[in-house]
Design an enzyme around this catalytic site. Structure first.
Site, PDB file in Angstrom:
ATOM      1  N   SER A  24       0.843  -1.207   0.000  1.00 11.41           N
ATOM      2  CA  SER A  24       0.000   0.000   0.000  1.00 11.41           C
ATOM      3  C   SER A  24       0.872   1.248   0.000  1.00 11.41           C
ATOM      4  O   SER A  24       1.965   1.257   0.563  1.00 11.41           O
ATOM      5  CB  SER A  24      -0.882   0.022   1.252  1.00 11.41           C
ATOM      6  N   ASN A  26      -1.030   4.154   0.578  1.00  9.69           N
ATOM      7  CA  ASN A  26      -1.978   5.053   1.249  1.00  9.69           C
ATOM      8  C   ASN A  26      -1.523   5.288   2.696  1.00  9.69           C
ATOM      9  O   ASN A  26      -1.532   4.365   3.515  1.00  9.69           O
ATOM     10  CB  ASN A  26      -3.357   4.376   1.191  1.00  9.69           C
ATOM     11  N   LYS A  76      -3.795   4.176   5.468  1.00 14.96           N
ATOM     12  CA  LYS A  76      -3.882   2.730   5.628  1.00 14.96           C
ATOM     13  C   LYS A  76      -2.606   2.156   6.254  1.00 14.96           C
ATOM     14  O   LYS A  76      -2.654   1.305   7.137  1.00 14.96           O
ATOM     15  CB  LYS A  76      -4.138   2.084   4.269  1.00 14.96           C
ATOM     16  N   ASP A 126      -8.015  -5.300   0.637  1.00  8.64           N
ATOM     17  CA  ASP A 126      -8.943  -4.558  -0.205  1.00  8.64           C
ATOM     18  C   ASP A 126     -10.260  -4.515   0.544  1.00  8.64           C
ATOM     19  O   ASP A 126     -10.671  -5.496   1.155  1.00  8.64           O
ATOM     20  CB  ASP A 126      -9.091  -5.227  -1.571  1.00  8.64           C
ATOM     21  N   TYR A 174     -15.471   6.641   3.700  1.00  2.14           N
ATOM     22  CA  TYR A 174     -16.894   6.751   4.045  1.00  2.14           C
ATOM     23  C   TYR A 174     -17.116   6.839   5.556  1.00  2.14           C
ATOM     24  O   TYR A 174     -18.258   6.769   6.015  1.00  2.14           O
ATOM     25  CB  TYR A 174     -17.653   5.541   3.489  1.00  2.14           C
ATOM     26  N   ARG A 233     -11.470  -3.905   8.906  1.00  3.07           N
ATOM     27  CA  ARG A 233     -10.031  -4.121   8.717  1.00  3.07           C
ATOM     28  C   ARG A 233      -9.404  -4.649  10.000  1.00  3.07           C
ATOM     29  O   ARG A 233      -8.554  -5.522   9.982  1.00  3.07           O
ATOM     30  CB  ARG A 233      -9.352  -2.815   8.276  1.00  3.07           C
TER      31      ARG A 233
HETATM   32  P1  IMP Z   1      -9.230   0.114  -0.042  1.00  6.18           P
HETATM   33  O1  IMP Z   1      -9.411  -1.147  -0.770  1.00  6.18           O
HETATM   34  O2  IMP Z   1      -8.881  -0.103   1.367  1.00  6.18           O
HETATM   35  O3  IMP Z   1      -8.348   1.090  -0.749  1.00  6.18           O
HETATM   36  O4  IMP Z   1     -10.643   0.797   0.054  1.00  6.18           O
HETATM   37  C1  IMP Z   1     -11.392   1.197  -1.070  1.00  6.18           C
HETATM   38  C2  IMP Z   1     -12.237   2.379  -0.685  1.00  6.18           C
HETATM   39  O5  IMP Z   1     -13.130   2.007   0.350  1.00  6.18           O
HETATM   40  C3  IMP Z   1     -11.439   3.567  -0.143  1.00  6.18           C
HETATM   41  O6  IMP Z   1     -11.093   4.448  -1.149  1.00  6.18           O
HETATM   42  C4  IMP Z   1     -12.406   4.200   0.828  1.00  6.18           C
HETATM   43  O7  IMP Z   1     -13.250   5.090   0.148  1.00  6.18           O
HETATM   44  C5  IMP Z   1     -13.243   3.031   1.295  1.00  6.18           C
HETATM   45  N1  IMP Z   1     -12.759   2.538   2.603  1.00  6.18           N
HETATM   46  C6  IMP Z   1     -11.901   1.515   2.841  1.00  6.18           C
HETATM   47  N2  IMP Z   1     -11.724   1.332   4.147  1.00  6.18           N
HETATM   48  C7  IMP Z   1     -12.472   2.269   4.751  1.00  6.18           C
HETATM   49  C8  IMP Z   1     -12.700   2.590   6.128  1.00  6.18           C
HETATM   50  O8  IMP Z   1     -12.160   1.992   7.069  1.00  6.18           O
HETATM   51  N3  IMP Z   1     -13.532   3.616   6.342  1.00  6.18           N
HETATM   52  C9  IMP Z   1     -14.142   4.303   5.364  1.00  6.18           C
HETATM   53  N4  IMP Z   1     -13.959   4.051   4.085  1.00  6.18           N
HETATM   54  C10 IMP Z   1     -13.133   3.028   3.775  1.00  6.18           C
END
Ligand code: IMP
Length: 194
Positions: free
Chosen positions: A8, A10, A13, A70, A152, A179
């Site tokens: 990652s 991010n 994250k 993810d 979100y 997560r």
């Molecule tokens: P990712 O796969 O963790 O990158 O998540 C994809 C998308 O889901 C992100 O761009 C966020 O908009 C949303 N997201 C993931 N985890 C969270 C969280 O813990 N809180 C709020 N939104 C989340």
């Protein structure tokens, strides 16, 4: 000292995952520590597919075990959307705020507001791959509440709470979040694997 690489870039994250992965004798690196790593396109149609794709690529290039996650927000009244497309719900370059705005406007007329965050964590070493899942159920609020977290968080109120994720500190959120739960399973596994 064992080393693993978080697949990652991010910073939100990496920070969250590092806190969850505080295991003695484990050094947690991330994609940003390896300039040779390229961006991985998250074009799989499932969370499992994207998590595995990221972890496999990073493990292959770095030669170190890799962990990727993810996450998708699955809204019942929207048949599971935005799901695997949560990051780009309002378009390819959408910001967190654009996505929140789109979801709130899609749901203006909806009274059934149940949703769940689902995380899939993939861990890949030289021989094998493993998947861990975490789910957090809750409700999509009508308005944004709170300034913590990301994505979100301001409109997701987990079951059993009145506050949104964005009104919780990282420790409280991690203790109940999708997560956090997926990572707890991964940590139990990693303690044995080390
Ligand atoms: P990712 O796969 O963790 O990158 O998540 C994809 C998308 O889901 C992100 O761009 C966020 O908009 C949303 N997201 C993931 N985890 C969270 C969280 O813990 N809180 C709020 N939104 C989340």
């Amino acid at each position: 000292m064992n080393e693993i690489v978080l697949a990652s870039r991010n910073p939100n994250k990496i920070h969250e995952l590092r806190e969850l992965l505080s295991i003695p004798d484990l050094r947690v690196l991330s994609t940003t520590d390896f300039s040779e790593l390229e961006e991985v396109e998250e074009d799989a149609v499932t969370l499992e597919g994207n998590a595995l794709k990221k972890a496999k690529y990073v493990a292959m290039v770095t030669g170190l075990p890799s962990l990727a996650d993810d996450t998708g927000l699955e809204v019942v009244a929207l048949n599971g959307a935005p799901g695997v497309y949560s990051a780009r719900y309002a378009g390819e370059q959408a910001s967190y705020d654009d996505n929140v705005e789109k979801l709130l406007s899609e749901m203006t007329q909806m009274n059934v507001r149940n949703a769940q965050f689902r995380t899939v964590v993939a861990f890949v070493d030289a021989d094998k791959q493993w998947l861990f899942e975490g789910v957090c159920t809750g409700q999509i609020s009508r308005y944004r509440k709170g300034a913590e977290g990301f994505g979100y968080d301001p409109i997701f109120v987990p079951d059993g709470f009145e506050q949104s994720f964005a009104e919780m500190d990282a420790k409280q959120k991690n203790s109940i979040s999708h997560r956090g739960l997926a990572m707890k399973k991964a940590v139990i596994f990693l303690q044995d694997w080390l």
